[in-house]
Design a protein around this motif. Sequence first.
Motif, mmCIF file in Angstrom:
data_model
loop_
_atom_site.group_PDB
_atom_site.id
_atom_site.type_symbol
_atom_site.label_atom_id
_atom_site.label_comp_id
_atom_site.label_asym_id
_atom_site.label_seq_id
_atom_site.Cartn_x
_atom_site.Cartn_y
_atom_site.Cartn_z
ATOM 1 N N PRO A 131 54.680 -30.370 -22.184
ATOM 2 C CA PRO A 131 54.652 -29.133 -21.383
ATOM 3 C C PRO A 131 55.933 -28.322 -21.488
ATOM 4 C CG PRO A 131 53.721 -30.956 -20.143
ATOM 5 C CD PRO A 131 54.301 -31.556 -21.390
ATOM 6 N N SER A 132 57.059 -28.993 -21.687
ATOM 7 C CA SER A 132 58.349 -28.297 -21.740
ATOM 8 C C SER A 132 58.492 -27.401 -22.963
ATOM 9 C CB SER A 132 59.495 -29.303 -21.699
ATOM 10 O OG SER A 132 59.332 -30.273 -22.712
ATOM 11 N N TYR A 133 57.581 -27.507 -23.945
ATOM 12 C CA TYR A 133 57.696 -26.624 -25.101
ATOM 13 C C TYR A 133 57.547 -25.160 -24.693
ATOM 14 C CZ TYR A 133 53.025 -24.687 -26.136
ATOM 15 O OH TYR A 133 51.871 -23.941 -26.130
ATOM 16 N N LEU A 134 56.912 -24.913 -23.535
ATOM 17 C CA LEU A 134 56.778 -23.534 -23.065
ATOM 18 C C LEU A 134 58.140 -22.913 -22.770
ATOM 19 C CD1 LEU A 134 53.659 -23.993 -20.764
ATOM 20 C CD2 LEU A 134 53.767 -22.684 -22.899
ATOM 21 N N GLY A 135 59.110 -23.739 -22.423
ATOM 22 C CA GLY A 135 60.461 -23.210 -22.247
ATOM 23 C C GLY A 135 61.045 -22.719 -23.557
ATOM 24 N N ASP A 136 60.745 -23.444 -24.651
ATOM 25 C CA ASP A 136 61.182 -22.999 -25.979
ATOM 26 C C ASP A 136 60.501 -21.691 -26.358
ATOM 27 O OD1 ASP A 136 62.006 -25.626 -25.646
ATOM 28 O OD2 ASP A 136 61.651 -26.193 -27.721
ATOM 29 N N ILE A 137 59.202 -21.574 -26.026
ATOM 30 C CA ILE A 137 58.467 -20.342 -26.302
ATOM 31 C C ILE A 137 59.091 -19.181 -25.530
ATOM 32 C CG2 ILE A 137 56.247 -19.173 -26.010
ATOM 33 C CD1 ILE A 137 56.131 -21.195 -28.194
ATOM 34 N N ALA A 138 59.386 -19.408 -24.262
ATOM 35 C CA ALA A 138 59.969 -18.348 -23.433
ATOM 36 C C ALA A 138 61.319 -17.894 -23.966
ATOM 37 C CB ALA A 138 60.107 -18.839 -21.993
ATOM 38 N N ALA A 139 62.064 -18.827 -24.555
ATOM 39 C CA ALA A 139 63.416 -18.494 -25.025
ATOM 40 C C ALA A 139 63.419 -17.835 -26.404
ATOM 41 C CB ALA A 139 64.269 -19.760 -25.056
ATOM 42 N N ALA A 178 55.933 -30.662 -15.183
ATOM 43 C CA ALA A 178 56.620 -31.131 -16.390
ATOM 44 C C ALA A 178 57.069 -29.978 -17.281
ATOM 45 C CB ALA A 178 55.725 -32.077 -17.181
ATOM 46 N N VAL A 179 56.827 -28.737 -16.858
ATOM 47 C CA VAL A 179 57.412 -27.590 -17.563
ATOM 48 C C VAL A 179 58.858 -27.527 -17.082
ATOM 49 C CG1 VAL A 179 57.237 -25.124 -18.079
ATOM 50 C CG2 VAL A 179 55.173 -26.450 -17.615
ATOM 51 N N ALA A 180 59.630 -28.457 -17.553
ATOM 52 C CA ALA A 180 61.003 -28.686 -17.092
ATOM 53 C C ALA A 180 61.719 -29.503 -18.157
ATOM 54 C CB ALA A 180 60.985 -29.445 -15.758
ATOM 55 N N TRP A 181 63.016 -29.737 -17.960
ATOM 56 C CA TRP A 181 63.744 -30.569 -18.921
ATOM 57 C C TRP A 181 63.132 -31.966 -18.969
ATOM 58 C CZ3 TRP A 181 67.244 -29.460 -22.592
ATOM 59 C CH2 TRP A 181 67.896 -28.227 -22.535
ATOM 60 N N TRP A 182 62.597 -32.427 -17.832
ATOM 61 C CA TRP A 182 61.879 -33.698 -17.753
ATOM 62 C C TRP A 182 61.023 -33.660 -16.502
ATOM 63 C CZ3 TRP A 182 67.362 -33.913 -18.194
ATOM 64 C CH2 TRP A 182 68.026 -33.743 -16.971
ATOM 65 N N PRO A 183 59.945 -34.427 -16.465
ATOM 66 C CA PRO A 183 59.132 -34.492 -15.242
ATOM 67 C C PRO A 183 59.953 -35.104 -14.114
ATOM 68 C CG PRO A 183 57.976 -35.453 -17.131
ATOM 69 C CD PRO A 183 59.394 -35.249 -17.554
ATOM 70 N N SER A 184 59.872 -34.519 -12.949
ATOM 71 C CA SER A 184 60.599 -35.072 -11.810
ATOM 72 C C SER A 184 60.054 -36.451 -11.466
ATOM 73 C CB SER A 184 60.462 -34.157 -10.590
ATOM 74 O OG SER A 184 61.134 -32.944 -10.797
ATOM 75 N N PRO A 185 60.922 -37.390 -11.102
ATOM 76 C CA PRO A 185 60.417 -38.688 -10.639
ATOM 77 C C PRO A 185 59.474 -38.482 -9.458
ATOM 78 C CG PRO A 185 62.793 -38.762 -10.993
ATOM 79 C CD PRO A 185 62.397 -37.328 -11.103
ATOM 80 N N GLY A 186 58.372 -39.208 -9.456
ATOM 81 C CA GLY A 186 57.350 -39.021 -8.433
ATOM 82 C C GLY A 186 57.542 -39.932 -7.242
ATOM 83 N N THR A 214 66.913 -27.808 -27.017
ATOM 84 C CA THR A 214 65.963 -27.117 -26.158
ATOM 85 C C THR A 214 65.149 -28.126 -25.362
ATOM 86 O OG1 THR A 214 64.236 -27.105 -27.847
ATOM 87 C CG2 THR A 214 65.793 -25.259 -27.866
ATOM 88 N N PRO A 215 64.547 -27.686 -24.257
ATOM 89 C CA PRO A 215 63.739 -28.629 -23.467
ATOM 90 C C PRO A 215 62.636 -29.286 -24.281
ATOM 91 C CG PRO A 215 64.131 -26.616 -22.223
ATOM 92 C CD PRO A 215 64.646 -26.366 -23.611
ATOM 93 N N GLY A 216 61.945 -28.511 -25.124
ATOM 94 C CA GLY A 216 60.838 -29.062 -25.892
ATOM 95 C C GLY A 216 61.285 -30.059 -26.933
ATOM 96 N N PRO A 230 60.490 -26.047 -36.273
ATOM 97 C CA PRO A 230 60.737 -25.756 -34.851
ATOM 98 C C PRO A 230 59.453 -25.912 -34.031
ATOM 99 C CG PRO A 230 61.833 -24.127 -36.227
ATOM 100 C CD PRO A 230 60.981 -24.958 -37.143
ATOM 101 N N LEU A 231 59.600 -26.390 -32.824
ATOM 102 C CA LEU A 231 58.448 -26.737 -31.996
ATOM 103 C C LEU A 231 57.491 -25.563 -31.765
ATOM 104 C CD1 LEU A 231 57.329 -29.242 -30.666
ATOM 105 C CD2 LEU A 231 58.601 -28.668 -28.598
ATOM 106 N N PRO A 232 57.967 -24.337 -31.503
ATOM 107 C CA PRO A 232 57.008 -23.236 -31.314
ATOM 108 C C PRO A 232 56.100 -22.999 -32.510
ATOM 109 C CG PRO A 232 59.164 -22.596 -30.480
ATOM 110 C CD PRO A 232 59.349 -23.902 -31.216
ATOM 111 N N HIS A 233 56.544 -23.354 -33.726
ATOM 112 C CA HIS A 233 55.711 -23.199 -34.919
ATOM 113 C C HIS A 233 54.805 -24.417 -35.146
ATOM 114 C CE1 HIS A 233 58.260 -19.839 -35.478
ATOM 115 N NE2 HIS A 233 59.262 -20.479 -36.062
ATOM 116 N N ARG A 234 55.095 -25.517 -34.469
ATOM 117 C CA ARG A 234 54.365 -26.771 -34.663
ATOM 118 C C ARG A 234 53.168 -26.884 -33.728
ATOM 119 N NH1 ARG A 234 57.920 -31.891 -33.457
ATOM 120 N NH2 ARG A 234 59.484 -30.388 -34.157
#
Length: 603
Positions: free
Chosen positions: A335-343, A404-412, A447-449, A495-499
């Motif tokens: 899910p964190s790959y969206l941060g790479d897309i945004a950047a 999980a759109v974060a550097w890592w999923p928060s501990p639950g 990057t996060p992703g 790069p992850l956005p292309h993958r």
Amino acid sequence: MPPAPTQPSPRGATRLWPGEGLLWSWGSWHPGEVRTVQCAHTRLAAVGQCLADEVTMRHDLRRATQDGRWERLTRWPGAYLLILLHDDGHLTAYTDPAGQFPLYYGRHGHSTVLSTRARSAATLSGVTDGPDTTAIAAHIVCPAVPELTEGRTAFDGIRRLGGGQALRVAPSGALTHWTYEDLTPDPGTRFEDSAAQLRSALTRAVTLRTAGAARITSDFSGGLDSTSLAFLAARTTSHPPLDTFVYHHPDAPAGDLGHATAYAEQAPSIQLAVTRGSEDSLPYSGLSERVRADQPDPAAVIGARQWLRLDHIARGGPGIHLTGEGGDALLAAPPSYLGDIAATAGLRRLVGDARALARIRQLSPVDVVLRARRLARTPLRQSMIELAARFDEPMDNPPRWVDAVAWWPSPGPETAWLTTRTRRYLAELALERARSAGPACSSPHATPGTRAVLCELRTSAAVQAQFTATAREFGIWPHAPFLDSEVVRACSRLPLPHRIDPFTAKPLLAAALTGLVPDPVLRRRTKGDYAAENYRGVRRSADQIKTRLLRSPLADLGIVEPSRVIASVERAVAGLPVPFPALNRLLGADLWLTAGDSGQERP
């Protein structure tokens, strides 16, 4: 393998080279699992799955001895730990990029002790401090944040040389540690080039294994990864048809059997066998049996299923068994790959991806977009500070996909299982990491992703390493071609956005294997779901789990409050959502602490 002349040899050990007393080997190895060559000034040992021919190994070692370019020796096909012993007394080790073949090390007096097993390193080092409780706690509640306990193991005082890392030990015992392979994406890489490189690397990985194997088998779940490997192997095996295996529990189906059967019918060169589960093979069955983990192993709770599968495979005799481990880590989208897309990719691409992913999960696209844009602006050190706060105030509900759109999923909710003291230790450790975060944390490549992919890759490598250890006594040697160094590099370079494409399952793999693997296999978008087995298993074994938790050394060590874990077990029995992965990690740690290692020692 202790480089300490005064250290006595382990019982039953033999020198790796006659007359050389620093490196020793003991235990049961598969043929070719330890390979050695030497030249005038250097001895080399490759431990794992080195697929280069001996002529190439000798030639490259001579060249490296002459020009000092030792890292070229890490470019051979396969995946392996490389150990170099130089005439001047220095020892250098290189782990494979994925980290499937790590090295553990500690101190024994003024000497450094090295081993491919953490327990052996602890024994040879004379470690008496017991387990590293902080590392165990972090393993249970936040394995997605390896930065917290980087390099530490469950043994206090024993360090781990992980994926893509190197270590040099001087005759004095002084250590030099560095990363030789960081798997940094290359912004100039094209999708078409990466697909061609992946096609070449995967086909070579499979061909080299099938060419010399007396017997080769494969998983065949009907998913993209193992099924694709099986089709590649069926094209090159010298003993058709290829024996393949799918696991199916008739009372708790995971959804794989139908796909596997349909795909196998398309290829006469593939012979599919079904391993049928029973009540005795459910998760959490026989928790006190057959524990041989070198480190806490979450898969210990499915040990009965693993033994059932391995026993079925082994009926045809010993051999190499292909698994698809590593494919999800390299080719699926965290899910964190969206941060790479945004950047990097612009708002239009972000909105398109967010809308598609939100529709699948019935989420708000706006919420997904906002979280991605926030992530793109959040430095790693800020996330460490927020992590510390999470330890102080555990979540009440399991995190959602969007969390999980974060550097890592928060501990639950599992964070609340920990004692207040342990949560405080972890919070302080997170704040310390935040304070010490250097410029590397702001690197455009960190990057996060890409960080999440690397973390998933390390986890997959550890899973495969433990499965290999479990399979050893069956005479089965599991191989995971997706974890081969060439394959890892081919995927990581892009790069992850292309993958990633939210409308296509693993587009890079589909492009790479078109024409080699049937299109229906490459188009499957679903995965087997074992949640039904988890709930069925926890209901069946609830009393045994609770009894184990009440007398767990995790409580004696001050790591967890058993009553809080038991409350989660009771929720699972009632069919309510619980963090099963965290429960499995906790029980794996408990089993490791109570059972120790009853398996044969290896170097």
